[in-house]
Design an enzyme around this catalytic site. Structure first.
Site, mmCIF file in Angstrom:
data_model
loop_
_atom_site.group_PDB
_atom_site.id
_atom_site.type_symbol
_atom_site.label_atom_id
_atom_site.label_comp_id
_atom_site.label_asym_id
_atom_site.label_seq_id
_atom_site.Cartn_x
_atom_site.Cartn_y
_atom_site.Cartn_z
ATOM 1 N N TYR A 35 0.839 -1.208 0.000
ATOM 2 C CA TYR A 35 0.000 0.000 0.000
ATOM 3 C C TYR A 35 0.875 1.259 0.000
ATOM 4 O O TYR A 35 0.640 2.205 -0.752
ATOM 5 C CB TYR A 35 -0.927 -0.017 1.227
ATOM 6 C CG TYR A 35 -1.798 1.204 1.320
ATOM 7 C CD1 TYR A 35 -2.771 1.451 0.353
ATOM 8 C CD2 TYR A 35 -1.649 2.126 2.358
ATOM 9 C CE1 TYR A 35 -3.573 2.581 0.417
ATOM 10 C CE2 TYR A 35 -2.446 3.257 2.429
ATOM 11 C CZ TYR A 35 -3.407 3.477 1.456
ATOM 12 O OH TYR A 35 -4.188 4.600 1.517
ATOM 13 N N GLN A 135 -6.208 17.733 4.689
ATOM 14 C CA GLN A 135 -6.566 17.426 3.291
ATOM 15 C C GLN A 135 -8.012 16.950 3.223
ATOM 16 O O GLN A 135 -8.445 16.095 4.004
ATOM 17 C CB GLN A 135 -5.628 16.340 2.750
ATOM 18 C CG GLN A 135 -5.964 15.849 1.348
ATOM 19 C CD GLN A 135 -6.812 14.584 1.363
ATOM 20 O OE1 GLN A 135 -6.666 13.754 2.247
ATOM 21 N NE2 GLN A 135 -7.701 14.451 0.383
ATOM 22 N N THR A 163 -7.921 17.958 -2.545
ATOM 23 C CA THR A 163 -7.424 17.029 -3.570
ATOM 24 C C THR A 163 -8.345 17.086 -4.787
ATOM 25 O O THR A 163 -9.529 16.766 -4.696
ATOM 26 C CB THR A 163 -7.322 15.603 -2.977
ATOM 27 O OG1 THR A 163 -6.358 15.648 -1.923
ATOM 28 C CG2 THR A 163 -6.877 14.597 -4.027
ATOM 29 N N LYS A 225 -4.679 20.526 -4.841
ATOM 30 C CA LYS A 225 -3.623 19.509 -4.993
ATOM 31 C C LYS A 225 -3.882 18.627 -6.215
ATOM 32 O O LYS A 225 -4.995 18.162 -6.421
ATOM 33 C CB LYS A 225 -3.559 18.635 -3.740
ATOM 34 C CG LYS A 225 -2.530 17.522 -3.792
ATOM 35 C CD LYS A 225 -2.336 16.883 -2.432
ATOM 36 C CE LYS A 225 -1.254 15.821 -2.453
ATOM 37 N NZ LYS A 225 -1.738 14.529 -2.943
ATOM 38 N N HIS A 249 0.074 12.880 -7.678
ATOM 39 C CA HIS A 249 -0.360 11.987 -6.600
ATOM 40 C C HIS A 249 0.692 10.890 -6.352
ATOM 41 O O HIS A 249 0.371 9.750 -6.044
ATOM 42 C CB HIS A 249 -1.719 11.359 -6.960
ATOM 43 C CG HIS A 249 -2.616 11.140 -5.777
ATOM 44 N ND1 HIS A 249 -3.682 11.955 -5.489
ATOM 45 C CD2 HIS A 249 -2.626 10.180 -4.811
ATOM 46 C CE1 HIS A 249 -4.303 11.506 -4.407
ATOM 47 N NE2 HIS A 249 -3.677 10.435 -3.969
ATOM 48 N N GLY A 281 6.301 14.597 -5.243
ATOM 49 C CA GLY A 281 6.487 13.455 -6.142
ATOM 50 C C GLY A 281 7.948 13.186 -6.436
ATOM 51 O O GLY A 281 8.570 13.912 -7.209
ATOM 52 N N GLY A 282 8.510 12.181 -5.776
ATOM 53 C CA GLY A 282 9.864 11.734 -6.096
ATOM 54 C C GLY A 282 10.982 12.513 -5.430
ATOM 55 O O GLY A 282 12.153 12.306 -5.774
#
Ligand SMILES: Cc1cc2nc3c(=O)[nH]c(=O)nc-3n(C[C@H](O)[C@H](O)[C@H](O)COP(=O)(O)O)c2cc1C
Length: 365
Positions: A35, A135, A163, A225, A249, A281-282
């Site tokens: 997950y 959020q 979101t 977002k 995301h 992200g990343g």
């Protein structure tokens, strides 16, 4: 995956976040790990997020007096020790018994804002966060969304993260196979307040009118977002939002999206002087944070690595991850010859420099 095969070196294993990631993987149940690490489809978007950072190179200035470097910055009008915010992530109790209160304690010690997900395993008001945002996924029934906005404000949230990129849920095959449902004992009080099941949680009918109504209702700034297009960033501002989080995301919703870093400069150019621009992200090192800021972000969000920290060592692990990112950011700033966050700009990026400026093709003397 910390580094792709393209850039893996013998040094990779000694990176602070990589050490924590490996400890977390050894400690967490395989279904929970699936997950945590999940991405949509064949995982291309998540891979591209990393590749976008790996392909960057920095272009430092020399001899600029690095004796007084500071990572302090202002986000939404308040002072912060650094521009690193914890991204909203569901169900922290799945990864460590301390859950969101553990993350909140680690974030507090590291001077970071924590964004509590609508799928938090504790009530927003019970996470014990020093500084937090909440959020919310917009709901079909406007009164339910408004109730969540009030609950966020009553919990002391300084901003709401809306979101926008999940009108329907993403295709996470491996996650679905490993963890078809959230286990009953992991509570989701805020989600239950809004909806009884996951299908009711997402809302395919979301439109800009609904976004504007939420912004109108809220008393704290609202950030959109999941923005990837400059025109959508402009629409967020027109709808009354205080800023955007440029995000795919974490590659968890859709295959073959651009990396947020790739589209960030266009969005920063479109709205960066009048609204907050964040990116996620990343991001896996303080150098990555600097690269994001050099592409036009005012601040960044960190997702999976914070949960690696929580899973590996509770609040201490969360603090270790965020402190490593902050320390690396400060060190990279010093090595690049920038003293303040506001001084970080595109001039530090090799990719943006014309070949003449890099000395490529220059005649030898
Ligand atoms: C386990 C997990 C749960 C997440 N849950 C949410 C969520 O509830 N709401 C949301 O807007 N984003 C959620 N995200 C996405 C993150 O907020 C963020 O966009 C992403 O993780 C950033 O990429 P990174 O993990 O590569 O740093 C989740 C991400 C993860 C890893």
């Amino acid at each position: 995956m910390l580094l792709s095969a393209t850039a893996a070196t013998a040094e990779t294993e000694s990176l602070p976040l990589e050490i924590i990631r490996r400890r977390a993987e050894a400690q967490v149940a395989p279904a929970s790990w699936a997950y945590l690490m999940a991405s949509a489809g064949d995982g291309r978007s998540a891979l591209r997020n990393r590749l976008a950072y790996e392909s960057q190179a920095l272009f430092p200035h020399l001899c600029r007096d690095a004796s007084a470097v500071s990572t302090r910055t202002t986000v939404l009008g308040s002072e912060h020790e650094h521009p690193i915010v914890v991204a909203p992530m569901a169900s922290h109790r799945l990864f460590h018994p301390s859950g969101e209160p553990g993350t909140a304690e680690g974030a507090r010690r590291a001077g970071a804002v924590l964004t509590l997900s609508m799928e938090s395993s504790v009530h927003w008001g019970e996470a014990g966060a020093e500084r937090h945002w909440c959020q919310i996924s917009p709901q079909r029934d406007r009164s339910v969304t408004e109730d969540l906005v009030r609950a966020a404000e009553e919990s002391g949230a300084q901003a709401i993260v809306l979101t926008l990129d999940t009108p329907v849920s993403g295709m996470r095959y491996r996650q679905r196979a490993a963890l078809p449902q959230m286990p009953e004992h992991i509570g989701r009080p805020m989600l239950q307040r809004a909806a009884q099941d996951w299908g009711a949680f997402t809302w395919p009918g979301l439109d800009w009118e609904a976004v504007a109504a939420i912004a109108e209702h809220a008393r704290v700034p609202v950030l959109g977002k999941g923005v990837l297009r400059p025109a959508d960033a402009e629409r967020c501002v027109d709808a009354g939002l205080g800023g955007v989080i440029v995000s795919n995301h974490g590659g968890r919703n859709m295959d073959r999206l651009p990396a947020p870093l790739e589209v960030l400069p266009g969005i920063a150019e479109a709205i960066g002087t009048r609204a907050l621009v964040m990116v996620d992200g990343g991001i896996r090192s303080g150098g990555d944070v600097l690269i994001a800021l050099a592409h036009g972000a005012h601040a960044v969000m960190i997702g999976r690595p914070v949960l690696w920290g929580l899973a590996a060592d509770g609040a201490d692990g969360v603090e270790a991850v965020l402190a490593a990112l902050r320390d690396e950011l400060e060190q990279t700033m010093a090595l690049c010859g920038v003293r303040r966050i506001e001084e970080i700009g595109a001039d530090l990026l090799v990719a943006d420099r014309p070949p003449e400026e890099l000395g490529i093709g220059a005649r030898r003397r």
